[in-house]
Design a protein around this motif. Structure first.
Motif, PDB file in Angstrom:
ATOM      1  N   CYS A   1       0.845  -1.213   0.000  1.00  0.00           N
ATOM      2  CA  CYS A   1       0.000   0.000   0.000  1.00  0.00           C
ATOM      3  C   CYS A   1       0.871   1.251   0.000  1.00  0.00           C
ATOM      4  CB  CYS A   1      -0.926   0.016   1.207  1.00  0.00           C
ATOM      5  SG  CYS A   1      -2.342  -1.078   1.049  1.00  0.00           S
ATOM      6  N   HIS A   2       1.896   1.272   0.824  1.00  0.00           N
ATOM      7  CA  HIS A   2       2.793   2.434   0.873  1.00  0.00           C
ATOM      8  C   HIS A   2       3.525   2.608  -0.448  1.00  0.00           C
ATOM      9  CE1 HIS A   2       2.214   3.590   5.029  1.00  0.00           C
ATOM     10  NE2 HIS A   2       2.319   2.313   5.383  1.00  0.00           N
ATOM     11  N   LEU A   3       3.951   1.507  -1.043  1.00  0.00           N
ATOM     12  CA  LEU A   3       4.712   1.604  -2.287  1.00  0.00           C
ATOM     13  C   LEU A   3       3.838   1.948  -3.488  1.00  0.00           C
ATOM     14  CD1 LEU A   3       7.332  -1.248  -1.844  1.00  0.00           C
ATOM     15  CD2 LEU A   3       7.641   1.219  -1.541  1.00  0.00           C
TER      16      LEU A   3
ATOM     17  N   GLY B   1       4.649  -5.515 -10.246  1.00  0.00           N
ATOM     18  CA  GLY B   1       4.155  -5.211  -8.907  1.00  0.00           C
ATOM     19  C   GLY B   1       2.999  -4.229  -8.913  1.00  0.00           C
ATOM     20  N   LEU B   2       2.975  -3.337  -9.900  1.00  0.00           N
ATOM     21  CA  LEU B   2       1.879  -2.372  -9.999  1.00  0.00           C
ATOM     22  C   LEU B   2       0.530  -3.070 -10.173  1.00  0.00           C
ATOM     23  CD1 LEU B   2       3.539   0.344 -12.236  1.00  0.00           C
ATOM     24  CD2 LEU B   2       2.817   0.625  -9.851  1.00  0.00           C
TER      25      LEU B   2
ATOM     26  N   LEU C   1      -5.752  -5.618  -6.671  1.00  0.00           N
ATOM     27  CA  LEU C   1      -6.083  -6.517  -5.576  1.00  0.00           C
ATOM     28  C   LEU C   1      -6.215  -5.757  -4.251  1.00  0.00           C
ATOM     29  CD1 LEU C   1      -6.533  -9.324  -4.418  1.00  0.00           C
ATOM     30  CD2 LEU C   1      -4.052  -9.621  -4.363  1.00  0.00           C
ATOM     31  N   LEU C   2      -5.314  -4.804  -4.014  1.00  0.00           N
ATOM     32  CA  LEU C   2      -5.385  -3.997  -2.796  1.00  0.00           C
ATOM     33  C   LEU C   2      -6.668  -3.178  -2.754  1.00  0.00           C
ATOM     34  CD1 LEU C   2      -1.671  -2.814  -2.626  1.00  0.00           C
ATOM     35  CD2 LEU C   2      -2.748  -4.583  -1.215  1.00  0.00           C
ATOM     36  N   ASN C   3      -7.099  -2.681  -3.913  1.00  0.00           N
ATOM     37  CA  ASN C   3      -8.359  -1.927  -3.982  1.00  0.00           C
ATOM     38  C   ASN C   3      -9.545  -2.817  -3.611  1.00  0.00           C
ATOM     39  OD1 ASN C   3      -7.174   0.506  -4.728  1.00  0.00           O
ATOM     40  ND2 ASN C   3      -7.341   0.068  -6.908  1.00  0.00           N
TER      41      ASN C   3
ATOM     42  N   TRP D   1     -13.596  -4.486   0.484  1.00  0.00           N
ATOM     43  CA  TRP D   1     -14.122  -5.494   1.385  1.00  0.00           C
ATOM     44  C   TRP D   1     -13.989  -5.031   2.836  1.00  0.00           C
ATOM     45  CZ3 TRP D   1     -12.816  -8.502   5.508  1.00  0.00           C
ATOM     46  CH2 TRP D   1     -13.690  -9.541   5.808  1.00  0.00           C
ATOM     47  N   GLY D   2     -12.849  -4.409   3.161  1.00  0.00           N
ATOM     48  CA  GLY D   2     -12.647  -3.889   4.513  1.00  0.00           C
ATOM     49  C   GLY D   2     -13.692  -2.846   4.886  1.00  0.00           C
ATOM     50  N   GLU D   3     -14.063  -1.987   3.931  1.00  0.00           N
ATOM     51  CA  GLU D   3     -15.118  -0.995   4.173  1.00  0.00           C
ATOM     52  C   GLU D   3     -16.443  -1.691   4.499  1.00  0.00           C
ATOM     53  OE1 GLU D   3     -15.294   2.326   4.375  1.00  0.00           O
ATOM     54  OE2 GLU D   3     -13.129   2.565   4.089  1.00  0.00           O
TER      55      GLU D   3
END
Length: 112
Positions: free
Chosen positions: A27-29, A84-85, A90-92, A97-99
């Motif tokens: 996430c940071h990267l 990696g980009l 997937l992070l989105n 899902w976290g929301e």
């Protein structure tokens, strides 16, 4: 008994980017290049040893680049590779899902 290929590929995904710290590092990267110290400051709970280990594993899997500058004091920068980009998508999905999960937790607390 389900789709074995699906299970295997989910397991592989978790092997590469799973765990407590790798998604946070990624996430940071996604925000751009970071030096080691910047990552440590942005994640105060991670130990230096764990951050080093996680970065090495991500580098071995071609998810991140590690660029070392020949200077004193040493300067090392980390960034996502082109491959990696692709993890940003997937992070989105994980964030969405976290929301939803946060909303569910709020509903559960209201019903108590």
């Amino acid at each position: 008994m389900g789709d074995q290929h699906f299970k295997e590929t989910v397991e592989l995904t978790l092997k590469v980017i799973g765990g407590k710290w790798k998604p946070v590092i990624l996430c940071h990267l996604t925000e751009g290049t970071h030096r080691f110290g910047e990552l440590r400051r942005e994640m105060p709970q991670i130990t230096q040893k764990m951050l080093t280990q996680q970065l090495r594993e991500l580098e071995e899997d071609a998810i991140i680049n590690r660029k070392v500058y020949d200077q004193v004091p040493p300067k090392v920068e980390y960034s996502l590779t082109e491959y990696g980009l692709t993890v940003k998508e997937l992070l989105n999905v994980m964030s969405r899902w976290g929301e939803k999960h946060l909303e569910k937790e709020k509903e559960l607390r209201k019903s108590d």
